[in-house]
Design a protein around this motif. Structure first.
Motif, PDB file in Angstrom:
ATOM      1  N   PRO A 201       0.804  -1.232   0.000  1.00  0.00           N
ATOM      2  CA  PRO A 201       0.000   0.000   0.000  1.00  0.00           C
ATOM      3  C   PRO A 201       0.833   1.277   0.000  1.00  0.00           C
ATOM      4  CG  PRO A 201      -0.108  -1.097   2.135  1.00  0.00           C
ATOM      5  CD  PRO A 201       0.541  -2.067   1.186  1.00  0.00           C
ATOM      6  N   GLN A 202       2.110   1.173   0.354  1.00  0.00           N
ATOM      7  CA  GLN A 202       2.992   2.343   0.303  1.00  0.00           C
ATOM      8  C   GLN A 202       3.131   2.884  -1.114  1.00  0.00           C
ATOM      9  OE1 GLN A 202       3.526  -0.511   1.869  1.00  0.00           O
ATOM     10  NE2 GLN A 202       3.770   0.015   4.029  1.00  0.00           N
ATOM     11  N   ARG A 203       2.739   2.079  -2.105  1.00  0.00           N
ATOM     12  CA  ARG A 203       2.807   2.542  -3.497  1.00  0.00           C
ATOM     13  C   ARG A 203       1.874   3.718  -3.747  1.00  0.00           C
ATOM     14  NH1 ARG A 203       3.540   4.917  -7.177  1.00  0.00           N
ATOM     15  NH2 ARG A 203       3.865   4.338  -9.366  1.00  0.00           N
ATOM     16  N   VAL A 204       0.790   3.793  -3.014  1.00  0.00           N
ATOM     17  CA  VAL A 204      -0.163   4.893  -3.202  1.00  0.00           C
ATOM     18  C   VAL A 204       0.336   6.070  -2.378  1.00  0.00           C
ATOM     19  CG1 VAL A 204      -2.563   5.605  -3.081  1.00  0.00           C
ATOM     20  CG2 VAL A 204      -2.001   3.213  -3.528  1.00  0.00           C
ATOM     21  N   TRP A 211      -0.244  12.929 -10.159  1.00  0.00           N
ATOM     22  CA  TRP A 211      -0.564  12.887 -11.591  1.00  0.00           C
ATOM     23  C   TRP A 211      -1.907  12.224 -11.860  1.00  0.00           C
ATOM     24  CZ3 TRP A 211      -1.576   8.309 -14.003  1.00  0.00           C
ATOM     25  CH2 TRP A 211      -1.033   7.144 -13.467  1.00  0.00           C
ATOM     26  N   LEU A 212      -2.321  11.343 -10.962  1.00  0.00           N
ATOM     27  CA  LEU A 212      -3.553  10.609 -11.205  1.00  0.00           C
ATOM     28  C   LEU A 212      -4.791  11.472 -10.964  1.00  0.00           C
ATOM     29  CD1 LEU A 212      -4.610   7.790 -11.948  1.00  0.00           C
ATOM     30  CD2 LEU A 212      -4.505   7.192  -9.526  1.00  0.00           C
ATOM     31  N   ALA A 213      -4.786  12.270  -9.908  1.00  0.00           N
ATOM     32  CA  ALA A 213      -5.976  13.043  -9.547  1.00  0.00           C
ATOM     33  C   ALA A 213      -6.459  13.969 -10.668  1.00  0.00           C
ATOM     34  CB  ALA A 213      -5.722  13.825  -8.257  1.00  0.00           C
ATOM     35  N   PRO A 214      -5.577  14.757 -11.309  1.00  0.00           N
ATOM     36  CA  PRO A 214      -6.083  15.688 -12.334  1.00  0.00           C
ATOM     37  C   PRO A 214      -6.245  15.083 -13.731  1.00  0.00           C
ATOM     38  CG  PRO A 214      -3.751  16.077 -11.964  1.00  0.00           C
ATOM     39  CD  PRO A 214      -4.154  14.990 -11.011  1.00  0.00           C
ATOM     40  N   ALA A 240      -8.362   4.992   0.425  1.00  0.00           N
ATOM     41  CA  ALA A 240      -9.010   6.286   0.656  1.00  0.00           C
ATOM     42  C   ALA A 240      -8.350   7.369  -0.188  1.00  0.00           C
ATOM     43  CB  ALA A 240      -8.941   6.648   2.139  1.00  0.00           C
ATOM     44  N   GLY A 241      -7.033   7.328  -0.298  1.00  0.00           N
ATOM     45  CA  GLY A 241      -6.332   8.302  -1.135  1.00  0.00           C
ATOM     46  C   GLY A 241      -6.738   8.205  -2.590  1.00  0.00           C
ATOM     47  N   LEU A 242      -6.917   7.001  -3.080  1.00  0.00           N
ATOM     48  CA  LEU A 242      -7.361   6.816  -4.465  1.00  0.00           C
ATOM     49  C   LEU A 242      -8.783   7.320  -4.665  1.00  0.00           C
ATOM     50  CD1 LEU A 242      -5.823   3.273  -4.974  1.00  0.00           C
ATOM     51  CD2 LEU A 242      -5.162   5.328  -6.239  1.00  0.00           C
ATOM     52  N   THR A 243      -9.656   7.005  -3.716  1.00  0.00           N
ATOM     53  CA  THR A 243     -11.036   7.475  -3.812  1.00  0.00           C
ATOM     54  C   THR A 243     -11.102   8.996  -3.835  1.00  0.00           C
ATOM     55  OG1 THR A 243     -11.876   5.501  -2.700  1.00  0.00           O
ATOM     56  CG2 THR A 243     -13.291   7.439  -2.685  1.00  0.00           C
ATOM     57  N   HIS A 244     -10.339   9.634  -2.974  1.00  0.00           N
ATOM     58  CA  HIS A 244     -10.327  11.099  -2.914  1.00  0.00           C
ATOM     59  C   HIS A 244      -9.738  11.724  -4.176  1.00  0.00           C
ATOM     60  CE1 HIS A 244     -10.380  10.742   1.757  1.00  0.00           C
ATOM     61  NE2 HIS A 244     -11.587  10.642   1.220  1.00  0.00           N
ATOM     62  N   SER A 245      -9.018  10.917  -4.950  1.00  0.00           N
ATOM     63  CA  SER A 245      -8.446  11.402  -6.213  1.00  0.00           C
ATOM     64  C   SER A 245      -9.352  11.111  -7.400  1.00  0.00           C
ATOM     65  CB  SER A 245      -7.069  10.764  -6.432  1.00  0.00           C
ATOM     66  OG  SER A 245      -6.181  11.155  -5.403  1.00  0.00           O
ATOM     67  N   GLY A 246     -10.583  10.696  -7.121  1.00  0.00           N
ATOM     68  CA  GLY A 246     -11.552  10.501  -8.195  1.00  0.00           C
ATOM     69  C   GLY A 246     -11.466   9.166  -8.895  1.00  0.00           C
ATOM     70  N   VAL A 247     -10.874   8.168  -8.239  1.00  0.00           N
ATOM     71  CA  VAL A 247     -10.727   6.844  -8.843  1.00  0.00           C
ATOM     72  C   VAL A 247     -11.865   5.941  -8.384  1.00  0.00           C
ATOM     73  CG1 VAL A 247      -9.218   4.833  -9.106  1.00  0.00           C
ATOM     74  CG2 VAL A 247      -8.213   7.128  -8.869  1.00  0.00           C
ATOM     75  N   THR A 248     -12.542   5.314  -9.326  1.00  0.00           N
ATOM     76  CA  THR A 248     -13.543   4.301  -9.014  1.00  0.00           C
ATOM     77  C   THR A 248     -12.832   3.003  -8.676  1.00  0.00           C
ATOM     78  OG1 THR A 248     -15.176   5.303 -10.497  1.00  0.00           O
ATOM     79  CG2 THR A 248     -15.496   2.989  -9.919  1.00  0.00           C
TER      80      THR A 248
END
Length: 335
Positions: A201-204, A211-214, A240-248
């Motif tokens: 999980p440290q990869r996130v 770069w992923l969020a925008p 949670a970090g991925l979800t907050h970045s708009g990732v389904t």
């Protein structure tokens, strides 16, 4: 979506953990206080398909328990060395679906890029354990022909990054690839298939999310989680970090004998996934790859498990039981 060069040049914590993954069966047995008699078989099987387990995943395996469901997914066994009828090196006939090396075109509207052959963990049931990555990945000089083929095919709306595991690549390379795909007019969705947010999980980290969020494309990440014990607090924070970045976030699991082939485990997995913002998507019947026959669960057993799940869970937490059949126009729905 840019990443400062100075920041990218230093090795990130996740990269150090990736480099330090256990690859020696003797080291694995010592770390988990497992008996030495397991070692000869583990070495024989690891010679055919190497062992690889990163420390964050290792920490979730119960010491001293050779039947631990997480250990079963990574421990090489002698049965992997025994050829089994009906099991093959290319169970999904992927060699026949590459218009150019590293690009798989199996289903309408989607194309899959084999971004790398590297993984953070080597799952013993992996359907690509025999895949010829050296000749069939879309890295280096093969990237341009693969991108050109995607750009030339207006029927493709979604690009799937797979592997190996695409998140083993550094953020500079991934960000550049995502930008190239976003510049193709008919591409609207980027889907990433990755086990790293679960096993490492440290990869996130901030660099990934920067770069992923925008990114202008729709973003979908399909996790591969087979057991509720795989999801700890670090995994929850990464998701949670991925979800907050708009990732389904979706999950696909594989039905595995001795790992999750009982209703209580599968129900607990669906509920735990929901707790961390992930929807169960698929429960795959095993792809019959040579070396993984000991994980196979009969289709009838899978159907019975899904029926039990339907009786005990809301419909949105029941994954679809599927099998992938070479040449079919999509996943074959079983239940």
């Amino acid at each position: 979506m840019s990443i400062p060069a100075a920041a990218a040049s230093a090795q990130a914590p996740w990269q150090r953990l990736l480099a330090q993954a256990i690859c020696d069966p003797a080291q694995l047995l010592r770390a988990l206080s497992l008996p030495d008699h397991l070692l000869p078989a583990a070495r024989r099987a690891a010679a055919l398909f190497p062992l690889r387990v990163p420390a964050p995943y290792l920490a979730r395996i119960a010491a001293g328990d050779a039947a631990d469901p997480l250990l079963r997914q990574v421990l090489p066994l002698d049965v992997e060395c025994e050829p089994q009828p009906g099991f093959s090196a290319d169970p999904l006939a992927e060699a026949a679906t590459q218009p150019v090396p590293g690009l798989l075109k199996k289903y309408h509207g989607r194309a899959l890029l084999i971004a790398t052959g590297a993984c953070a963990i080597h799952c013993r049931y992996c359907f690509r354990r025999h895949f010829p990555y050296a000749d069939a990945h879309a890295g280096g000089s093969r990237l341009e022909p693969a991108l050109a083929a995607i750009a030339a095919d207006g029927s493709i709306g979604e690009v799937i990054l797979s592997g190996g595991d695409p998140l083993t690549l550094g953020d500079l390379r991934l960000a550049a690839l995502a930008q190239r795909l976003a510049a193709i007019p008919h591409i609207h969705t980027l889907r990433i298939h990755s086990r790293l947010p679960v096993v490492l999980p440290q990869r996130v980290d901030a660099a990934l999310l920067r770069w992923l969020a925008p990114l202008s494309l729709r973003k979908v990440l399909v996790l591969h989680t087979n057991h509720p014990a795989e999801i700890d607090a670090d995994v929850a924070a990464a998701l949670a970090g991925l979800t907050h970045s708009g990732v389904t976030l979706l999950n696909q699991a594989v039905l595995l004998r001795g790992v999750n082939d009982n209703a209580d485990t599968l129900i607990a997995l669906s509920e735990r996934l929901h707790d961390v913002g992930v929807l169960p998507y698929y429960l795959h019947l095993l792809d019959r790859v040579q070396g993984a026959a000991h994980f196979d669960v009969p289709q009838a057993s899978g159907e019975a498990l899904i029926n039990t799940m339907r009786a005990r869970l809301p419909g949105y937490l029941v994954p679809r039981l599927v099998r992938e059949i070479p040449g079919a126009s999509g996943k074959t729905l079983i239940a």
